[in-house]
Structures are given as structure tokens and as C-alpha cells.
Enzyme design. Structure first.
Site: not given
Ligand code: FUB
Length: 323
Positions: A15, A222
Site C-alpha cells: 500500500d 478500496e
């Protein structure tokens, strides 16, 4: 640089949120680890316990690990699972927004503050009032306003909420209904609170209709990211179970946004998550995959590749399997 570069092969980091601070690239990733927890749809196997910060003088330069800058055990309201984070700067201070489950196993968004981009980050005593779900992205607009984008379905718990309130039962909309939207909210001047109720960031199809929940190759799952290119707002995100990074264009930070296409095709590993950055006149996609761990989806490694626009400002699709 069209070649892909693994940024930090000696540990698992995912991420990656990349920003330019003090003329360097700083990366704020999640720190994956082998927890031994079995894989499930709630993402319990993503049991991360701390964050590190990385910096690079240039995209090809050595990657410097600034060490541990925040840990679950140091956060007063902590439960478990430090998921995706992002950092922005205001008036010489650095604000890290992070996702973590509280003591009731509910994901909230917390803030931690530092005087330098490489931390350490000191957490506030409580999560942001009214915050929920995961994957905060902090965006500074040209007028000096700051916005937070957030949300994630399944393990990210967004499906628990409607109109910013928790609802029972925990259900996604039906396939033919409008898809669950990511959220956008303006931050307060002190950067520690929301200045308003989070709003739905609506993503429309080319006919001006909301994307449908059943349109799993386009709808939001997401990994929100916001950037601006030639006065247009680019909202990009992961489609989760169809494993794409897509984007939508808008004229202002709140939207609505119109779906445009795929930035990154599926990578090795279940999750896909990215950030987009301009550095010295070129654009880059930071992302992760699970190639170095042999496909273990909870052990991911950060990568970077140059990102290109065509003459109309549309992003050219990158092949997630190329190396
Ligand atoms: O790293 C944990 C979670 O996996 C992130 O919050 C999601 O975006 C997915 O990448």
C-alpha cells in the site's frame, strides 16, 4: 524509466503512499508480516503492527529506511491491524492518517503528527470523531484546502454504514443498485478532525448513471487515491475482487466522477493498491505485488513504474504482470 523497480526487497511493505517532501520522495507503506493467521474475507491475515517510512533522492536512487515510526502498542485506542496510511504536510508539520481496528474491532481512522516527514509520528489519544472504515488518502488542493478520501468494503467494513451511521444488517447493495461509494471529507484547519460530515464520492458511468454494485470490474472496493493533472481531478481505486486499479475524472474534489478505465491490470496476489506522484516532470505509479514472497497475498513488496498520459489526459494502462 519504463522499467519496474522493486523498492525494498529485504522486507514486505504494501500500500505505498508516495509524496514529495523537502525535494525527496517519501513512501508511507503498510508493513506486512507473517502472523500465522489463516486467510479469510475479513482480512484477519493482514495483521500489521507498525509503520516504517522510506525516502529516495530520485526514483532510481537508494531507498533509505527511516525505521519504525509508529506502532500499534503506542496508540492509546488500539485494537489491532494497522492497514493503509497516508501523510500530508501543513505549515511544517506532517500528519499521518492511518486505518486501525479499535478495541471493539471496528476500523477507525487515526491521526499521528510529526515535525519531520520521516517521523516519529505521535498518535492522538482517540481516532478522528465520526471516522470509520479504512484506506485514508490525504489530498491538498490548490486553494490550500485538505481533503480525506477513505473507505473499503468486505474486511474494510464500509458495508456496515449508510449516511455515516452504522446499520444492521451488514449488507452490500444488491447487484442492480448503485454501488457503495467511497467517502470524501474536508479536514478541519487543525488537521485533526473532519470539518463536515463525510460525503459520498459518486462514480458515474459514461451515461451519467451511478456504477452498479454488481459491476465488479468498475465499482469501488478500496484503496482511494486522488491526484490532479492539468486541472482535472483523478480519483483512482482498487476494484478488490476483480483486482484492477481504475480511475474516474471529476471537476472538483467532491465529484461526481466519471469512470474512465484501468490504470493497472491484476498483479500477483489478491490485493492491489497504489499511489500516483509527479516528480521532476515525470509521473509514477507506486504499487505492490506478491511476486517476491512466491504469491503469498499477505506478504507484498513495493514497486514503482513510470505512468503515462495520452494527449487527451487519459492514463495508459500498465500490465500488472510485466516485470
Ligand atoms: O494492507 C491491508 C489492506 O490490504 C489495505 O488497507 C487494503 O487497501 C489492501 O491493500
Amino acid at each position: 524509466m519504463k522499467k519496474i523497480r522493486y523498492l525494498y526487497p529485504t522486507d514486505y511493505m504494501a500500500d505505498p503512499s508516495a509524496h514529495v517532501f523537502e525535494n525527496k520522495i517519501y513512501i508511507y507503506p503498510s508493513h506486512d508480516r507473517e502472523s500465522g493467521i489463516a486467510e479469510n474475507d475479513n482480512g484477519d491475515h493482514f495483521d500489521m503492527q507498525d509503520y516504517h517510512v522510506f525516502s529516495l533522492e530520485d526514483v532510481q536512487a537508494e531507498v533509505v529506511d527511516h525505521g519504525k515510526v509508529l506502532a500499534v502498542k503506542d496508540i492509546p485506542w488500539s485494537g489491532r491491524q494497522l492497514w493503509d496510511s497516508d501523510v500530508t504536510e501543513k505549515d511544517g508539520r506532517y500528519y499521518m492518517y492511518f486505518s486501525m481496528k479499535d478495541k471493539n474491532d471496528i476500523f477507525r481512522i487515526g491521526v499521528a503528527v510529526a515535525d519531520r516527514p520521516y517521523g516519529p509520528f505521535i498518535p492522538q489519544s482517540n481516532p478522528i470523531k465520526g471516522s470509520y472504515s479504512i484506506d485514508p488518502c490525504a489530498f491538498k488542493d490548490q486553494d490550500g484546502s485538505y481533503y480525506l478520501y477513505f473507505g473499503g468494503i468486505w474486511g474494510g467494513q464500509l458495508q456496515f454504514y449508510r449516511n455515516n451511521k452504522i446499520v444492521v444488517p451488514n449488507e452490500l447493495p444488491q447487484d442492480n443498485d448503485a454501488a457503495l461509494s467511497p467517502k470524501v471529507v474536508k479536514l478541519a484547519a487543525d488537521m485533526l478532525e473532519f470539518s463536515e460530515q463525510p460525503r459520498d464520492l459518486v462514480i458515474l458511468d459514461k451515461n451519467g448513471q451511478s456504477l452498479k454494485q454488481g459491476d465488479s470490474e468498475k465499482r469501488f472496493f478500496e484503496a482511494s487515491w486522488m491526484h490532479k493533472y492539468k486541472d482535472k481531478y483523478y480519483f483512482s481505486y482498487s476494484t478488490g475482487d476483480s483486482h484492477l486499479i481504475c480511475y474516474a475524472l471529476g471537476d472538483n474534489p467532491y465529484g461526481p466522477f466519471t469512470y474512465q478505465g484501468v490504470i493497472l491490470s491484476p498483479v500477483v496476489g489478491w490485493t492491489t493498491h497504489h499511489s500516483i506522484l509527479e516528480f521532476r516532470g515525470k509521473w509514477y505509479l507506486f504499487y505492490h505485488d506478491s511476486v517476491p514472497s512466491g504469491g503469498k497475498t499477505w506478504l507484498r513488496s513495493m514497486k514503482v513504474i513510470e505512468l503515462e498520459y495520452d494527449e487527451n489526459g487519459f492514463i495508459k494502462t500498465i500490465d500488472g504482470m510485466s516485470s
